[in-house]
Design a protein around this motif. Structure first.
Motif, PDB file in Angstrom:
ATOM      1  N   ARG A 140     -74.138 -70.187 -10.512  1.00 14.68           N
ATOM      2  CA  ARG A 140     -74.166 -68.771 -10.881  1.00 14.68           C
ATOM      3  C   ARG A 140     -72.764 -68.246 -11.180  1.00 14.68           C
ATOM      4  NH1 ARG A 140     -78.201 -69.045  -6.891  1.00 14.68           N
ATOM      5  NH2 ARG A 140     -80.232 -68.198  -7.547  1.00 14.68           N
ATOM      6  N   ASP A 141     -72.672 -67.522 -12.294  1.00 14.88           N
ATOM      7  CA  ASP A 141     -71.447 -66.844 -12.709  1.00 14.88           C
ATOM      8  C   ASP A 141     -70.306 -67.796 -13.056  1.00 14.88           C
ATOM      9  OD1 ASP A 141     -72.579 -64.232 -12.374  1.00 14.88           O
ATOM     10  OD2 ASP A 141     -72.333 -64.482 -10.215  1.00 14.88           O
ATOM     11  N   LYS A 142     -70.618 -69.071 -13.202  1.00 18.28           N
ATOM     12  CA  LYS A 142     -69.655 -70.040 -13.741  1.00 18.28           C
ATOM     13  C   LYS A 142     -70.255 -70.778 -14.927  1.00 18.28           C
ATOM     14  CE  LYS A 142     -66.592 -73.915 -12.620  1.00 18.28           C
ATOM     15  NZ  LYS A 142     -67.031 -74.835 -13.689  1.00 18.28           N
ATOM     16  N   SER A 143     -71.332 -71.507 -14.687  1.00 22.03           N
ATOM     17  CA  SER A 143     -72.004 -72.197 -15.796  1.00 22.03           C
ATOM     18  C   SER A 143     -73.286 -71.488 -16.220  1.00 22.03           C
ATOM     19  CB  SER A 143     -72.306 -73.656 -15.415  1.00 22.03           C
ATOM     20  OG  SER A 143     -72.957 -73.734 -14.163  1.00 22.03           O
ATOM     21  N   VAL A 144     -73.773 -70.536 -15.405  1.00 22.29           N
ATOM     22  CA  VAL A 144     -74.813 -69.591 -15.822  1.00 22.29           C
ATOM     23  C   VAL A 144     -74.178 -68.215 -15.770  1.00 22.29           C
ATOM     24  CG1 VAL A 144     -77.095 -68.639 -15.380  1.00 22.29           C
ATOM     25  CG2 VAL A 144     -76.639 -71.010 -14.819  1.00 22.29           C
ATOM     26  N   VAL A 145     -73.943 -67.648 -16.931  1.00 21.97           N
ATOM     27  CA  VAL A 145     -73.176 -66.405 -17.030  1.00 21.97           C
ATOM     28  C   VAL A 145     -74.032 -65.322 -17.683  1.00 21.97           C
ATOM     29  CG1 VAL A 145     -71.126 -65.340 -18.048  1.00 21.97           C
ATOM     30  CG2 VAL A 145     -71.010 -67.680 -17.168  1.00 21.97           C
ATOM     31  N   ALA A 146     -73.944 -64.118 -17.151  1.00 23.91           N
ATOM     32  CA  ALA A 146     -74.689 -62.983 -17.704  1.00 23.91           C
ATOM     33  C   ALA A 146     -73.797 -62.175 -18.633  1.00 23.91           C
ATOM     34  CB  ALA A 146     -75.200 -62.095 -16.579  1.00 23.91           C
ATOM     35  N   PHE A 147     -74.414 -61.609 -19.661  1.00 22.18           N
ATOM     36  CA  PHE A 147     -73.697 -60.659 -20.518  1.00 22.18           C
ATOM     37  C   PHE A 147     -74.558 -59.412 -20.720  1.00 22.18           C
ATOM     38  CE2 PHE A 147     -72.161 -58.701 -24.418  1.00 22.18           C
ATOM     39  CZ  PHE A 147     -70.802 -58.623 -24.140  1.00 22.18           C
ATOM     40  N   PRO A 148     -74.654 -58.571 -19.688  1.00 24.76           N
ATOM     41  CA  PRO A 148     -75.353 -57.294 -19.867  1.00 24.76           C
ATOM     42  C   PRO A 148     -74.488 -56.329 -20.663  1.00 24.76           C
ATOM     43  CG  PRO A 148     -74.434 -57.432 -17.667  1.00 24.76           C
ATOM     44  CD  PRO A 148     -74.141 -58.748 -18.332  1.00 24.76           C
ATOM     45  N   PHE A 149     -75.103 -55.373 -21.318  1.00 24.70           N
ATOM     46  CA  PHE A 149     -74.359 -54.398 -22.114  1.00 24.70           C
ATOM     47  C   PHE A 149     -75.098 -53.065 -22.070  1.00 24.70           C
ATOM     48  CE2 PHE A 149     -77.400 -56.578 -24.755  1.00 24.70           C
ATOM     49  CZ  PHE A 149     -77.966 -55.579 -25.540  1.00 24.70           C
ATOM     50  N   ASP A 150     -74.407 -52.011 -22.448  1.00 29.26           N
ATOM     51  CA  ASP A 150     -75.028 -50.687 -22.471  1.00 29.26           C
ATOM     52  C   ASP A 150     -75.972 -50.616 -23.660  1.00 29.26           C
ATOM     53  OD1 ASP A 150     -75.764 -48.010 -22.514  1.00 29.26           O
ATOM     54  OD2 ASP A 150     -73.774 -47.284 -21.966  1.00 29.26           O
ATOM     55  N   TRP A 151     -77.251 -50.781 -23.380  1.00 28.20           N
ATOM     56  CA  TRP A 151     -78.274 -50.878 -24.419  1.00 28.20           C
ATOM     57  C   TRP A 151     -78.539 -49.548 -25.125  1.00 28.20           C
ATOM     58  CZ3 TRP A 151     -81.876 -47.444 -22.788  1.00 28.20           C
ATOM     59  CH2 TRP A 151     -81.931 -47.191 -21.420  1.00 28.20           C
ATOM     60  N   ARG A 152     -77.927 -48.466 -24.664  1.00 24.23           N
ATOM     61  CA  ARG A 152     -78.180 -47.159 -25.285  1.00 24.23           C
ATOM     62  C   ARG A 152     -77.414 -46.967 -26.589  1.00 24.23           C
ATOM     63  NH1 ARG A 152     -76.130 -43.165 -20.963  1.00 24.23           N
ATOM     64  NH2 ARG A 152     -74.460 -44.730 -21.025  1.00 24.23           N
ATOM     65  N   ILE A 153     -76.260 -47.605 -26.710  1.00 18.24           N
ATOM     66  CA  ILE A 153     -75.385 -47.329 -27.851  1.00 18.24           C
ATOM     67  C   ILE A 153     -75.878 -48.045 -29.106  1.00 18.24           C
ATOM     68  CG2 ILE A 153     -73.442 -47.003 -26.298  1.00 18.24           C
ATOM     69  CD1 ILE A 153     -72.354 -49.694 -27.259  1.00 18.24           C
ATOM     70  N   GLY A 154     -75.467 -47.543 -30.267  1.00 17.24           N
ATOM     71  CA  GLY A 154     -75.840 -48.151 -31.536  1.00 17.24           C
ATOM     72  C   GLY A 154     -74.955 -49.332 -31.883  1.00 17.24           C
ATOM     73  N   ALA A 155     -75.432 -50.158 -32.805  1.00 23.19           N
ATOM     74  CA  ALA A 155     -74.694 -51.360 -33.189  1.00 23.19           C
ATOM     75  C   ALA A 155     -73.369 -51.037 -33.862  1.00 23.19           C
ATOM     76  CB  ALA A 155     -75.561 -52.221 -34.102  1.00 23.19           C
ATOM     77  N   ASP A 156     -73.240 -49.844 -34.438  1.00 21.03           N
ATOM     78  CA  ASP A 156     -71.972 -49.499 -35.085  1.00 21.03           C
ATOM     79  C   ASP A 156     -70.823 -49.477 -34.086  1.00 21.03           C
ATOM     80  OD1 ASP A 156     -73.317 -47.215 -34.018  1.00 21.03           O
ATOM     81  OD2 ASP A 156     -72.029 -45.870 -35.173  1.00 21.03           O
ATOM     82  N   ALA A 157     -71.125 -49.228 -32.807  1.00 22.16           N
ATOM     83  CA  ALA A 157     -70.081 -49.199 -31.780  1.00 22.16           C
ATOM     84  C   ALA A 157     -69.709 -50.584 -31.289  1.00 22.16           C
ATOM     85  CB  ALA A 157     -70.535 -48.341 -30.593  1.00 22.16           C
ATOM     86  N   TYR A 158     -70.499 -51.594 -31.617  1.00 19.55           N
ATOM     87  CA  TYR A 158     -70.196 -52.956 -31.159  1.00 19.55           C
ATOM     88  C   TYR A 158     -68.872 -53.448 -31.721  1.00 19.55           C
ATOM     89  CZ  TYR A 158     -75.221 -53.295 -29.965  1.00 19.55           C
ATOM     90  OH  TYR A 158     -76.479 -53.112 -29.451  1.00 19.55           O
ATOM     91  N   TYR A 159     -68.461 -52.902 -32.880  1.00 16.77           N
ATOM     92  CA  TYR A 159     -67.279 -53.397 -33.583  1.00 16.77           C
ATOM     93  C   TYR A 159     -65.983 -52.703 -33.155  1.00 16.77           C
ATOM     94  CZ  TYR A 159     -70.675 -55.459 -36.803  1.00 16.77           C
ATOM     95  OH  TYR A 159     -71.707 -56.183 -37.354  1.00 16.77           O
ATOM     96  N   LEU A 160     -66.059 -51.739 -32.253  1.00 21.60           N
ATOM     97  CA  LEU A 160     -64.848 -51.047 -31.810  1.00 21.60           C
ATOM     98  C   LEU A 160     -63.858 -52.032 -31.180  1.00 21.60           C
ATOM     99  CD1 LEU A 160     -66.407 -47.808 -30.269  1.00 21.60           C
ATOM    100  CD2 LEU A 160     -65.355 -48.086 -32.522  1.00 21.60           C
ATOM    101  N   LYS A 161     -62.602 -51.623 -31.086  1.00 19.71           N
ATOM    102  CA  LYS A 161     -61.536 -52.529 -30.645  1.00 19.71           C
ATOM    103  C   LYS A 161     -61.879 -53.212 -29.329  1.00 19.71           C
ATOM    104  CE  LYS A 161     -56.547 -52.749 -29.832  1.00 19.71           C
ATOM    105  NZ  LYS A 161     -55.266 -51.981 -29.819  1.00 19.71           N
ATOM    106  N   TYR A 162     -62.387 -52.467 -28.385  1.00 20.34           N
ATOM    107  CA  TYR A 162     -62.818 -53.046 -27.107  1.00 20.34           C
ATOM    108  C   TYR A 162     -64.316 -52.798 -26.928  1.00 20.34           C
ATOM    109  CZ  TYR A 162     -57.856 -53.557 -26.216  1.00 20.34           C
ATOM    110  OH  TYR A 162     -56.522 -53.917 -26.311  1.00 20.34           O
ATOM    111  N   GLY A 163     -65.055 -53.106 -27.980  1.00 23.89           N
ATOM    112  CA  GLY A 163     -66.492 -52.916 -27.975  1.00 23.89           C
ATOM    113  C   GLY A 163     -67.244 -54.141 -27.489  1.00 23.89           C
TER     114      GLY A 163
END
Length: 369
Positions: free
Chosen positions: A107-130
């Motif tokens: 867990r958290d080494k070879s099985v890693v999670a990538f949760p994200f704020d599902w509310r925001i639009g895809a246009d924000a994914y490209y921000l500098k620290y998006g």
């Protein structure tokens, strides 16, 4: 959509109602069934609601003094609602993670999670620290931390749309060939879903219809996942006494409803398509033969009431045609694409389907599904 746990910290001077908290330390707000109770749901909605800066593609809390962040780590993607009594009703990746750990993963080494704020639009994914910045970094770090082993990415629902957009627009083929072994797509919503129609579509009867509709209309993700007009063409998602609305008509529909903020989000997200082949090995698995709301009939031209639901084939949440977009990739890319339709398996139920879990482990450990 909605698969990542969110927590909030409050330091407000004003609240919508006297019974709402002004101050709190970090507390789970999604999913937390306690907040969906009558009256309390109004406090919750004021925490979850977003405002949108269309010029800078930024989404932020609509209320001052509200901070919201994603809970990170595999611990927080096991269940939607981690409260003990509700775990059985909200299982997410728990069985998959446990099965991989049993097979030797950590867990958290070879099985890693990538949760994200599902509310925001895809246009924000490209921000500098998006989102895309951190997704790329997470994949590269996981690769490095595991002796330069290629990554098998498992996505569910909207996570697959996010990943496909990332693979098509944010990284090049050289990067994909180095880091990605395969993408396992579970219940992928690639061409949108009628349930996210601008009128609100079908909503759970146990909660206040107007509160939830108003809240959803502040989420950029809802605008992004509206049905793709290039794909659906003239399919009528909304039918009223005077006219039908296809995906091409969503602009007119949003104007009719007076939803200026949703129009801005839709305009900034509608061309961020997830129809293109990613040219990585893809396993595209989804449910089938489950009645799925995808079109809605209104007896009048009033779109603020609950409509009659018209069902199509799908997994109960996403229509079959959207789930099967990957089928077209077989003729668009050189890497293999494997399809599997699971009769009677629902949108979330696929995460606990035994054959699916076993085959994820098989792929991850170098075998064949």
């Amino acid at each position: 959509l909605g698969g990542s746990q969110l927590e909030a910290k409050l330091n407000r001077t004003t609240v919508p109602h006297w019974f709402c908290d002004k101050k709190s330390d970090w507390e789970l707000v999604w999913v937390n069934a306690d907040f969906l109770l009558p009256f309390i749901i109004q406090c919750w909605a004021s925490i979850m609601k977003l405002k949108y800066d269309s010029k800078n593609h930024m989404y932020s809390p609509a209320s001052e003094g509200v901070e919201v962040r994603v809970r990170n780590g595999t611990k927080h993607i096991r269940f939607l609602d981690p409260q003990f009594g509700l775990r059985a009703l909200s299982v997410e990746y728990d069985l998959i993670i446990n099965s991989l750990v049993h097979a030797g993963y950590e867990r958290d080494k070879s099985v890693v999670a990538f949760p994200f704020d599902w509310r925001i639009g895809a246009d924000a994914y490209y921000l500098k620290y998006g989102v895309f910045h951190y997704l790329k970094r997470t994949i590269e770090q996981t690769y490095s931390n595991n002796s330069n082993t290629q990554i098998v990415i498992v996505g569910e629902s909207m996570g697959n749309a996010l990943l496909n957009l990332f693979l098509n627009t944010y990284v090049d083929q050289k990067w994909k060939d180095k880091y990605i072994k395969a993408h396992i797509s579970l219940s992928g919503v690639y061409a949108g879903a009628g349930q996210l129609s601008p009128s609100g579509g079908v909503l759970p009867p146990i909660v206040n219809l107007n509160i939830i509709r108003e809240l959803i209309r502040t989420f950029g993700s809802s605008a992004w996942l509206l049905p793709n007009a290039k794909f659906w063409k003239n399919y009528p998602f909304l039918r009223t006494k005077s006219r039908n609305y296809t995906a091409h008509d969503f602009g007119d529909l949003l104007t009719k409803l007076g939803l200026h903020n949703v129009t801005e989000m839709w305009n900034n997200n509608k061309n961020l398509s997830t129809l293109q082949a990613p040219n990585v090995t893809v396993y595209c698995w989804h449910g089938i033969n489950v009645p799925t709301p995808n079109s809605f009939y209104y007896k009048s031209d009033n779109l603020e009431v609950q409509p009659k639901i018209l069902y199509s084939n799908g997994d109960g949440t996403v229509p079959l045609r959207s789930l099967q977009v990957c089928q077209d990739w077989k003729n668009q890319q050189t890497k293999p694409v494997s399809m599997r339709a699971l009769p009677g398996v629902t949108h979330m139920g696929i995460l606990v389907e035994e054959s699916v879990v076993m085959d994820i482990v098989a792929i991850a450990t170098g075998g064949k599904p």
